[in-house]
Design a protein around this motif. Sequence first.
Motif, PDB file in Angstrom:
ATOM      1  N   SER A   1      -1.907   4.168  -4.153  1.00  0.00           N
ATOM      2  CA  SER A   1      -2.096   2.985  -4.992  1.00  0.00           C
ATOM      3  C   SER A   1      -1.823   1.724  -4.176  1.00  0.00           C
ATOM      4  CB  SER A   1      -1.154   3.029  -6.205  1.00  0.00           C
ATOM      5  OG  SER A   1       0.203   2.983  -5.769  1.00  0.00           O
ATOM      6  N   ILE A   2      -2.207   0.593  -4.740  1.00  0.00           N
ATOM      7  CA  ILE A   2      -1.896  -0.703  -4.137  1.00  0.00           C
ATOM      8  C   ILE A   2      -1.328  -1.614  -5.225  1.00  0.00           C
ATOM      9  CG2 ILE A   2      -3.577  -0.661  -2.253  1.00  0.00           C
ATOM     10  CD1 ILE A   2      -5.440  -2.338  -4.027  1.00  0.00           C
ATOM     11  N   ARG A   3      -0.459  -2.527  -4.825  1.00  0.00           N
ATOM     12  CA  ARG A   3       0.041  -3.566  -5.720  1.00  0.00           C
ATOM     13  C   ARG A   3      -0.616  -4.874  -5.304  1.00  0.00           C
ATOM     14  NH1 ARG A   3       4.823  -5.045  -5.063  1.00  0.00           N
ATOM     15  NH2 ARG A   3       5.424  -3.770  -3.279  1.00  0.00           N
TER      16      ARG A   3
ATOM     17  N   PRO B   1      -4.535   2.472  -8.880  1.00  0.00           N
ATOM     18  CA  PRO B   1      -4.636   3.751  -8.170  1.00  0.00           C
ATOM     19  C   PRO B   1      -5.871   3.734  -7.273  1.00  0.00           C
ATOM     20  CG  PRO B   1      -5.405   3.992 -10.420  1.00  0.00           C
ATOM     21  CD  PRO B   1      -4.860   2.593 -10.315  1.00  0.00           C
ATOM     22  N   LEU B   2      -5.865   4.562  -6.255  1.00  0.00           N
ATOM     23  CA  LEU B   2      -6.968   4.600  -5.294  1.00  0.00           C
ATOM     24  C   LEU B   2      -7.704   5.933  -5.368  1.00  0.00           C
ATOM     25  CD1 LEU B   2      -5.217   3.064  -2.147  1.00  0.00           C
ATOM     26  CD2 LEU B   2      -6.730   1.905  -3.763  1.00  0.00           C
ATOM     27  N   TRP B   3      -9.026   5.869  -5.204  1.00  0.00           N
ATOM     28  CA  TRP B   3      -9.791   7.090  -5.073  1.00  0.00           C
ATOM     29  C   TRP B   3      -9.374   7.806  -3.794  1.00  0.00           C
ATOM     30  CZ3 TRP B   3     -14.802   3.796  -5.779  1.00  0.00           C
ATOM     31  CH2 TRP B   3     -14.922   3.448  -7.119  1.00  0.00           C
ATOM     32  N   LYS B   4      -9.555   9.131  -3.778  1.00  0.00           N
ATOM     33  CA  LYS B   4      -9.183   9.915  -2.590  1.00  0.00           C
ATOM     34  C   LYS B   4      -9.954   9.452  -1.362  1.00  0.00           C
ATOM     35  CE  LYS B   4      -7.809  14.147  -5.033  1.00  0.00           C
ATOM     36  NZ  LYS B   4      -8.090  15.606  -5.210  1.00  0.00           N
TER      37      LYS B   4
ATOM     38  N   LEU C   1       0.844  -1.193   0.000  1.00  0.00           N
ATOM     39  CA  LEU C   1       0.000   0.000   0.000  1.00  0.00           C
ATOM     40  C   LEU C   1       0.879   1.241   0.000  1.00  0.00           C
ATOM     41  CD1 LEU C   1      -2.696   1.595   0.426  1.00  0.00           C
ATOM     42  CD2 LEU C   1      -2.345   1.242   2.887  1.00  0.00           C
ATOM     43  N   SER C   2       0.608   2.131  -0.933  1.00  0.00           N
ATOM     44  CA  SER C   2       1.326   3.396  -0.992  1.00  0.00           C
ATOM     45  C   SER C   2       0.328   4.540  -0.870  1.00  0.00           C
ATOM     46  CB  SER C   2       2.100   3.526  -2.315  1.00  0.00           C
ATOM     47  OG  SER C   2       2.668   4.825  -2.439  1.00  0.00           O
TER      48      SER C   2
END
Length: 330
Positions: free
Chosen positions: A178-180, A192-195, A171-172
């Motif tokens: 984003s996550i891998r 990518p992640l939503w805010k 998790l970044s």
Amino acid sequence: MIPIAPLITSFLREHMPVERGYSLHTCETYAHAFRLLFIFASKRLGIRPSQLCIEQIDVALILAFLAYIEEQRGNSPATRNGRLAAIKAFFHYVEFRVPSALEQARQIHAIPVKRYDKALIQHLTNNEVRAIIDAPDITTRLGIRDRAMLHLCFAGGLRVSELVGLPLENLSLQRTPSIRVLGKGRRERCLPLWKATAADLRAWLAVRGQVPVPELFVNAQGEAMTRAGFEYVLDKHSRTAAKKCASLKGRSVSPHQLRHGCAITMLQATRDIRKVALWLGHADIRTTEIYLRVDPSEKLEAMERVLPLGLRRGRFKAPDALIASLFEPG
């Protein structure tokens, strides 16, 4: 006669998880299929499962087994096809290790899958997802965790195994959160992640504390969250959400419905099935095409682009006076 025990052991313990990279859930599903098969074969042949040999698992026995699980166990055609897929995968493995079984394997591979009516997938609408994500009590530590789990599962379109097995280090939350994710077949993808999703994850990390496991999500005892644990969390909050969202009342919500909901949302936003396949981690885009059947906007767009047929209007004319009299007002 070649004993089947050493082959099935190496297939389930080494080939599937190590060489092929199958998930733990898939390995367990295949293991259950063979458990059913070996119990059936041992009763039919009158021997112990450990005494079974490759030559005894022939086409006739497999067809009898498939009929048994449908007719007596009440399994659906989809489940029947899944059991058959496990058997075929094993005999594909056997082909390269037991040359004498090549003809037997060829005959087994020729067993057809059963065709059946495929219903539309069950997915959650955005309103239903919102109600479920808002259900946890975020004034408590576990409520914060539950909201973050539910939100990430939907936003990432994650499989349950991907969610509960996600390491904290993957998790970044830097400039572009984003996550891998390591998915099926050891295929890795970066999402990518939503805010709003990132905000819920930051809230969870603030109260997560020091735990001895590397997974992002943990249970109340500080151990890694399990598949059953997440299913319990989802069921609990779905029932709470049903009090405010009428369409959830009396409905059984599965984790995969969150994934389906994400797929439909992505398809409607991007209009590109290839992007949806990449987001979900599908190896074959044909798997993703099931969402085209669900989304009516795809059909509406096609209908709007096609001009309707210009049909000539006319009036009915009776062929003779006798029939014409039937249409005269009385």
